[in-house]
Design a protein around this motif. Sequence first.
Motif, PDB file in Angstrom:
ATOM      1  N   ASP A  88       2.265   1.751  -3.402  1.00 18.49           N
ATOM      2  CA  ASP A  88       1.225   2.295  -4.290  1.00 18.49           C
ATOM      3  C   ASP A  88       0.989   3.773  -4.004  1.00 18.49           C
ATOM      4  N   LYS A  89       0.944   4.118  -2.709  1.00 20.57           N
ATOM      5  CA  LYS A  89       0.734   5.521  -2.346  1.00 20.57           C
ATOM      6  C   LYS A  89       1.907   6.389  -2.814  1.00 20.57           C
ATOM      7  N   GLN A  90       3.131   5.856  -2.656  1.00 18.06           N
ATOM      8  CA  GLN A  90       4.300   6.596  -3.128  1.00 18.06           C
ATOM      9  C   GLN A  90       4.249   6.787  -4.637  1.00 18.06           C
TER      10      GLN A  90
ATOM     11  N   LEU B  32       0.835  -1.209   0.000  1.00 19.90           N
ATOM     12  CA  LEU B  32       0.000   0.000   0.000  1.00 19.90           C
ATOM     13  C   LEU B  32       0.866   1.255   0.000  1.00 19.90           C
TER      14      LEU B  32
ATOM     15  N   ILE C  65       1.612   9.391  -5.272  1.00 20.83           N
ATOM     16  CA  ILE C  65       2.123  10.713  -4.895  1.00 20.83           C
ATOM     17  C   ILE C  65       3.112  11.214  -5.931  1.00 20.83           C
TER      18      ILE C  65
END
Length: 238
Positions: free
Chosen positions: A84-86, A81, A89
């Motif tokens: 994926d968030k990185q 997760l 972003i």
Amino acid sequence: MMMSITDPNMSDRFASAMEEIHNNHLKTFSDIIDMTTEFSQSHKHFVKSALDTCLKKCKDDEVLFERMQTLKKDLQQQKVLLKDKQRIISQKLSELQETEMHKQDIMKKIEKLKEEQTKRRELIESQNKANKARLKNLQKARLVFQEHLGLEIRTILGKSEMARGEKLQFIFRNINPADEDSVYIITMGLNEDRQYQIVSSDPELECLPYLESRLQETNNLAAFLANVRKEFIARTRR
């Protein structure tokens, strides 16, 4: 010694002593057995307690292992997760940078358009001033030539693609003393730079390119028309 052996009570005393020794041995054996039994029971309790402790420890270790596995899976999921968030972003930052660059390009284009609009406005104002000056000169020339020299000025519209736009015809009379009604015509317009441009002359004058150049330099239409009239008069005298 022999007397003791032959003592009739010696046998009883020996038997009694042997029995006492036997009883003592039995008592000792019994004590040993009791101690052994007690030790065995104590050992059984210790072994059972140790086994229970080990079983409980094993169960606790199993629970702890399961928790560790669960935490490990959760950690892996959190890593995925987070990755994926990185990525999201990073993508958003890239889009934001592109948007900012696009915004800067738009701002530059807007500034450029403003500058071009300002220059265009200044050019239009300059052209309007020049046109007003030309109109003023034209009106002066019209009065001078129309009242004193019989000049007629006509406005015409070009019909062909090569001659689109408004044109002016200057019709001269009183040129040839032998035929004062004969007409001599100069047709003029404006080029792309909003300068006077000669379209045609009838009859044709060889010096027109020079006169046109002088007109574009001085913007003095009255002087130009006077010089054209002189050239027409000179032509009739050849």
